[in-house]
Design a protein around this motif. Structure first.
Motif, PDB file in Angstrom:
ATOM      1  N   SER A   3       0.836  -1.201   0.000  1.00 31.15           N
ATOM      2  CA  SER A   3       0.000   0.000   0.000  1.00 31.15           C
ATOM      3  C   SER A   3       0.873   1.254   0.000  1.00 31.15           C
ATOM      4  O   SER A   3       1.857   1.347   0.719  1.00 31.15           O
ATOM      5  CB  SER A   3      -0.916   0.012   1.217  1.00 31.15           C
ATOM      6  OG  SER A   3      -0.166   0.032   2.417  1.00 31.15           O
ATOM      7  N   VAL A   4       0.481   2.199  -0.840  1.00 37.24           N
ATOM      8  CA  VAL A   4       1.177   3.476  -0.958  1.00 37.24           C
ATOM      9  C   VAL A   4       0.163   4.584  -0.740  1.00 37.24           C
ATOM     10  O   VAL A   4      -0.926   4.567  -1.329  1.00 37.24           O
ATOM     11  CB  VAL A   4       1.827   3.638  -2.344  1.00 37.24           C
ATOM     12  CG1 VAL A   4       2.356   5.060  -2.536  1.00 37.24           C
ATOM     13  CG2 VAL A   4       2.948   2.626  -2.530  1.00 37.24           C
ATOM     14  N   VAL A   5       0.516   5.548   0.094  1.00 37.81           N
ATOM     15  CA  VAL A   5      -0.324   6.730   0.293  1.00 37.81           C
ATOM     16  C   VAL A   5       0.450   7.955  -0.156  1.00 37.81           C
ATOM     17  O   VAL A   5       1.618   8.143   0.221  1.00 37.81           O
ATOM     18  CB  VAL A   5      -0.758   6.882   1.760  1.00 37.81           C
ATOM     19  CG1 VAL A   5      -1.518   8.201   1.955  1.00 37.81           C
ATOM     20  CG2 VAL A   5      -1.638   5.711   2.182  1.00 37.81           C
ATOM     21  N   ILE A   6      -0.187   8.762  -0.957  1.00 38.78           N
ATOM     22  CA  ILE A   6       0.428   9.972  -1.489  1.00 38.78           C
ATOM     23  C   ILE A   6      -0.339  11.172  -0.958  1.00 38.78           C
ATOM     24  O   ILE A   6      -1.562  11.260  -1.128  1.00 38.78           O
ATOM     25  CB  ILE A   6       0.412   9.957  -3.034  1.00 38.78           C
ATOM     26  CG1 ILE A   6       1.265   8.774  -3.534  1.00 38.78           C
ATOM     27  CG2 ILE A   6       0.912  11.278  -3.598  1.00 38.78           C
ATOM     28  CD1 ILE A   6       1.105   8.486  -4.998  1.00 38.78           C
ATOM     29  N   ILE A   7       0.362  12.076  -0.316  1.00 39.92           N
ATOM     30  CA  ILE A   7      -0.265  13.294   0.216  1.00 39.92           C
ATOM     31  C   ILE A   7       0.037  14.439  -0.736  1.00 39.92           C
ATOM     32  O   ILE A   7       1.163  14.915  -0.822  1.00 39.92           O
ATOM     33  CB  ILE A   7       0.254  13.618   1.630  1.00 39.92           C
ATOM     34  CG1 ILE A   7       0.033  12.439   2.571  1.00 39.92           C
ATOM     35  CG2 ILE A   7      -0.447  14.856   2.181  1.00 39.92           C
ATOM     36  CD1 ILE A   7       0.601  12.644   3.966  1.00 39.92           C
ATOM     37  N   GLY A   8      -0.969  14.842  -1.496  1.00 41.96           N
ATOM     38  CA  GLY A   8      -0.810  15.898  -2.483  1.00 41.96           C
ATOM     39  C   GLY A   8      -1.024  15.374  -3.886  1.00 41.96           C
ATOM     40  O   GLY A   8      -0.399  14.389  -4.286  1.00 41.96           O
ATOM     41  N   VAL A  19       2.452   5.510 -11.540  1.00 39.47           N
ATOM     42  CA  VAL A  19       3.555   4.547 -11.586  1.00 39.47           C
ATOM     43  C   VAL A  19       3.353   3.448 -10.545  1.00 39.47           C
ATOM     44  O   VAL A  19       3.521   2.252 -10.824  1.00 39.47           O
ATOM     45  CB  VAL A  19       4.903   5.254 -11.366  1.00 39.47           C
ATOM     46  CG1 VAL A  19       6.016   4.235 -11.120  1.00 39.47           C
ATOM     47  CG2 VAL A  19       5.248   6.111 -12.577  1.00 39.47           C
ATOM     48  N   ALA A  20       2.992   3.839  -9.320  1.00 38.27           N
ATOM     49  CA  ALA A  20       2.783   2.853  -8.264  1.00 38.27           C
ATOM     50  C   ALA A  20       1.657   1.892  -8.633  1.00 38.27           C
ATOM     51  O   ALA A  20       1.743   0.680  -8.390  1.00 38.27           O
ATOM     52  CB  ALA A  20       2.478   3.553  -6.946  1.00 38.27           C
ATOM     53  N   VAL A  27      -3.010   2.082  -4.196  1.00 39.87           N
ATOM     54  CA  VAL A  27      -2.636   3.492  -4.084  1.00 39.87           C
ATOM     55  C   VAL A  27      -3.807   4.341  -3.601  1.00 39.87           C
ATOM     56  O   VAL A  27      -4.929   4.222  -4.110  1.00 39.87           O
ATOM     57  CB  VAL A  27      -2.148   4.039  -5.438  1.00 39.87           C
ATOM     58  CG1 VAL A  27      -1.653   5.481  -5.284  1.00 39.87           C
ATOM     59  CG2 VAL A  27      -1.042   3.161  -6.009  1.00 39.87           C
ATOM     60  N   THR A  28      -3.509   5.214  -2.629  1.00 41.43           N
ATOM     61  CA  THR A  28      -4.464   6.212  -2.148  1.00 41.43           C
ATOM     62  C   THR A  28      -3.823   7.580  -2.269  1.00 41.43           C
ATOM     63  O   THR A  28      -2.679   7.771  -1.836  1.00 41.43           O
ATOM     64  CB  THR A  28      -4.843   5.961  -0.679  1.00 41.43           C
ATOM     65  OG1 THR A  28      -5.434   4.664  -0.554  1.00 41.43           O
ATOM     66  CG2 THR A  28      -5.837   7.005  -0.198  1.00 41.43           C
ATOM     67  N   VAL A  29      -4.549   8.513  -2.855  1.00 39.66           N
ATOM     68  CA  VAL A  29      -4.088   9.896  -2.960  1.00 39.66           C
ATOM     69  C   VAL A  29      -4.976  10.762  -2.079  1.00 39.66           C
ATOM     70  O   VAL A  29      -6.203  10.755  -2.224  1.00 39.66           O
ATOM     71  CB  VAL A  29      -4.137  10.407  -4.413  1.00 39.66           C
ATOM     72  CG1 VAL A  29      -3.731  11.884  -4.475  1.00 39.66           C
ATOM     73  CG2 VAL A  29      -3.229   9.579  -5.309  1.00 39.66           C
ATOM     74  N   ILE A  30      -4.349  11.499  -1.179  1.00 36.45           N
ATOM     75  CA  ILE A  30      -5.078  12.457  -0.344  1.00 36.45           C
ATOM     76  C   ILE A  30      -4.809  13.843  -0.903  1.00 36.45           C
ATOM     77  O   ILE A  30      -3.665  14.301  -0.923  1.00 36.45           O
ATOM     78  CB  ILE A  30      -4.627  12.374   1.132  1.00 36.45           C
ATOM     79  CG1 ILE A  30      -4.809  10.947   1.661  1.00 36.45           C
ATOM     80  CG2 ILE A  30      -5.417  13.362   1.983  1.00 36.45           C
ATOM     81  CD1 ILE A  30      -4.214  10.749   3.047  1.00 36.45           C
ATOM     82  N   ASP A  31      -5.850  14.493  -1.379  1.00 36.78           N
ATOM     83  CA  ASP A  31      -5.675  15.770  -2.074  1.00 36.78           C
ATOM     84  C   ASP A  31      -6.667  16.798  -1.553  1.00 36.78           C
ATOM     85  O   ASP A  31      -7.851  16.497  -1.375  1.00 36.78           O
ATOM     86  CB  ASP A  31      -5.863  15.585  -3.578  1.00 36.78           C
ATOM     87  CG  ASP A  31      -5.713  16.887  -4.340  1.00 36.78           C
ATOM     88  OD1 ASP A  31      -4.580  17.386  -4.420  1.00 36.78           O
ATOM     89  OD2 ASP A  31      -6.731  17.413  -4.824  1.00 36.78           O
ATOM     90  N   ARG A  32      -6.191  18.003  -1.356  1.00 34.89           N
ATOM     91  CA  ARG A  32      -7.007  19.056  -0.763  1.00 34.89           C
ATOM     92  C   ARG A  32      -7.694  19.948  -1.776  1.00 34.89           C
ATOM     93  O   ARG A  32      -8.880  20.258  -1.656  1.00 34.89           O
ATOM     94  CB  ARG A  32      -6.123  19.919   0.153  1.00 34.89           C
ATOM     95  CG  ARG A  32      -6.840  21.066   0.851  1.00 34.89           C
ATOM     96  CD  ARG A  32      -5.856  21.897   1.653  1.00 34.89           C
ATOM     97  NE  ARG A  32      -4.862  22.541   0.779  1.00 34.89           N
ATOM     98  CZ  ARG A  32      -3.806  23.203   1.217  1.00 34.89           C
ATOM     99  NH1 ARG A  32      -3.576  23.285   2.525  1.00 34.89           N
ATOM    100  NH2 ARG A  32      -2.950  23.762   0.380  1.00 34.89           N
ATOM    101  N   ASP A  33      -6.967  20.387  -2.800  1.00 30.53           N
ATOM    102  CA  ASP A  33      -7.451  21.462  -3.662  1.00 30.53           C
ATOM    103  C   ASP A  33      -7.957  21.014  -5.025  1.00 30.53           C
ATOM    104  O   ASP A  33      -8.637  21.771  -5.710  1.00 30.53           O
ATOM    105  CB  ASP A  33      -6.342  22.502  -3.867  1.00 30.53           C
ATOM    106  CG  ASP A  33      -5.883  23.111  -2.552  1.00 30.53           C
ATOM    107  OD1 ASP A  33      -6.749  23.390  -1.705  1.00 30.53           O
ATOM    108  OD2 ASP A  33      -4.671  23.293  -2.376  1.00 30.53           O
ATOM    109  N   GLY A  34      -7.623  19.815  -5.456  1.00 29.63           N
ATOM    110  CA  GLY A  34      -8.000  19.361  -6.789  1.00 29.63           C
ATOM    111  C   GLY A  34      -6.806  18.721  -7.463  1.00 29.63           C
ATOM    112  O   GLY A  34      -5.677  19.194  -7.312  1.00 29.63           O
ATOM    113  N   LEU A  35      -7.067  17.634  -8.180  1.00 30.16           N
ATOM    114  CA  LEU A  35      -5.970  16.925  -8.844  1.00 30.16           C
ATOM    115  C   LEU A  35      -5.246  17.845  -9.834  1.00 30.16           C
ATOM    116  O   LEU A  35      -5.881  18.623 -10.546  1.00 30.16           O
ATOM    117  CB  LEU A  35      -6.508  15.697  -9.565  1.00 30.16           C
ATOM    118  CG  LEU A  35      -6.571  14.388  -8.745  1.00 30.16           C
ATOM    119  CD1 LEU A  35      -5.163  13.928  -8.380  1.00 30.16           C
ATOM    120  CD2 LEU A  35      -7.384  14.584  -7.464  1.00 30.16           C
TER     121      LEU A  35
END
Length: 469
Positions: A3-8, A19-20, A27-35
């Protein structure tokens, strides 16, 4: 499954996620403002869309020299070409939102989970695996386990206590796209890449521009010959450049903005853009607790494969400083995931990074610089070839710009280059290939170019560096 977590979710984040995912990770992406992050929503994509309009205005200004004239239905010559800034900015925001949606759709179709909120390192993070805590817009929290974490939280515009943006007339570069009325006089504070790009763009749109520079020239960090050409062009087109002038503060009184300089002088205008550098978004992420070291400016320290000082924690993008480019962020994110997941990886070589300043004319660079040659950091021979002698440049009315090649003596291996001119961002690529592949000037010179073409000047510069014997 790993498991990979990406912040941003900026270039460093979403490219790493792809890539992951390709390498089989969950893969989980935590994003605040929009991809797409600031590169897509408030920085690179918006600014270059604005600049695209400015380029057309520049071309139209030169049209009469090429025999093109604008006339109305009565046959009279049209005297003014104007840009509708409200329409321009509406298009900018539309394209940015569409690009962000495209990126989000791409990740979703690949099965990558997207959590909309902010993230921080939690229990066990920085020890080769641990938790990441996502805080949602509602305030609720969700804990996600991660075998590896990538921090790609970007940066935000630097402001000063004496120069606070109001989002209306005193603006950061992220706020300019809210303008619906055309400024009468734009004051740009800061002559680095961001300041120079906006100053050049607004000048081309027909707006009076004053550029406040604390240094002795525009673009102090770029090739001196290139910066000299740009400054000459901008001043010839009517820009007021205040060199060696440090801003003390900015105030607003109704529709008037006043920039006070450290020597007591003042400059008044209708609007002001603050281009004072960037501050990394590294606070509140639990980095120190996880063992992630920062430099004095708050940027995350990483090695050549994007590892931080904490096991299992990587970082990429503007939050690590250095080359603050979307392309560099994306490459660093890809390298991080390939390294962690055991794929073949080549550490990032900073001397292979191509960068571009989207002014008019553009300035593109790659590899070793003229300054490094001059101060003895590297032994090299340099040839600079002005574009005004290029036949294609003559046809297109191009008078300003040059191609510069930097090569090692003896072997003739190309180790750097500079291009100044229209679409330099495209023309730098063959030089980048030469630098990355250790090509010699003879190999570059002996590769066919189209006649007539601006790229012919690259081959000609290479021929002038031919090693006889």
């Amino acid at each position: 499954m790993t498991s990979v977590v990406i912040i941003g979710g900026g270039p460093g984040g979403y490219e790493a996620a792809l890539v992951a995912n390709q390498l089989g990770a969950q893969v989980t992406v935590i994003d605040r403002d929009g991809l797409g992050g600031s590169a897509v929503l408030t920085d690179c994509v918006p600014s270059k869309t604005l600049i695209a309009t400015a380029e057309v205005m520049t071309d139209m200004a030169a049209a009469p020299e090429l025999g093109i004239h604008f006339r109305d239905s009565e046959g009279d010559t049209a005297t003014n070409v104007v840009a509708d800034l409200a329409q321009v900015n509406a298009r900018v925001k539309l394209l940015a939102a569409a690009q962000s949606a495209d990126i989000e759709g791409r990740l979703t179709r690949r099965g990558i989970r997207i959590i909309k909120g902010t993230g921080r390192l939690g229990s066990g993070a920085g020890r080769g695996g641990g938790d990441v805590i996502a805080t949602l817009a509602s305030g609720a929290e969700e804990t996600v386990h991660a075998d590896a974490v990538l921090i790609a939280t970007g940066a935000h515009p630097r402001v000063l206590a004496t120069a606070q943006p109001d989002g209306e007339r005193i603006l950061t570069w992220e706020q300019v796209y809210g303008l619906t009325e055309t400024p009468t006089h734009m004051i740009v504070v800061g002559s680095g890449v961001t300041g120079a790009e906006f100053a050049s763009a607004y000048l081309a749109l027909g707006i009076e521009v004053t550029l406040v520079s604390s240094r002795d020239r525009v673009l102090p960090g770029e090739d001196a010959d290139a910066a000299g050409v740009l400054q000459d062009v901008l001043e010839r087109r009517g820009m007021n450049i205040l060199s060696q002038s440090r801003m003390q503060g900015v105030t607003r009184d109704g529709d008037t903005v006043t920039v006070t300089l450290s020597d007591g002088r003042t400059v008044t205008g209708s609007h002001c853009i603050l281009a004072l550098g960037s501050v990394p978004n590294t606070e509140g992420l639990g980095l120190e607790e996880a063992g992630v070291k920062l430099d004095d400016g708050g940027f995350i320290l990483i090695d050549k494969v994007s590892r931080t000082t904490a096991p299992g924690v990587y970082a990429a993008g503007d939050c690590v400083g250095g080359f603050m480019l979307a392309s560099t962020a994306a490459m660093a994110g890809r390298i991080a995931m390939r390294h962690f997941l055991g794929d073949g990886v080549q550490p990032m070589d900073l001397k292979q990074i191509a960068s571009n300043v989207f002014t008019s004319p553009e300035i593109a660079t790659v590899g070793w610089s003229q300054a490094a040659v001059d101060n003895g950091e590297v032994q090299a021979e340099v040839v600079k070839l002005d574009l005004q002698g290029n036949p294609r440049a003559k046809m297109q009315g191009i008078k300003d710009g040059f191609v510069k090649l930097i090569a090692r003596p003896g072997s003739g291996v190309v180790i750097g280059g500079v291009v100044v001119g229209p679409r330099a961002s495209e023309l730098i690529h063959p030089i980048s290939l030469a630098v990355a592949a250790n090509l010699t000037v003879d190999q570059v010179a002996n590769t066919f170019t189209v006649y007539p073409s601006l790229s012919g000047s690259i081959a000609e510069a290479a021929r002038r560096l031919h090693q006889v014997g």
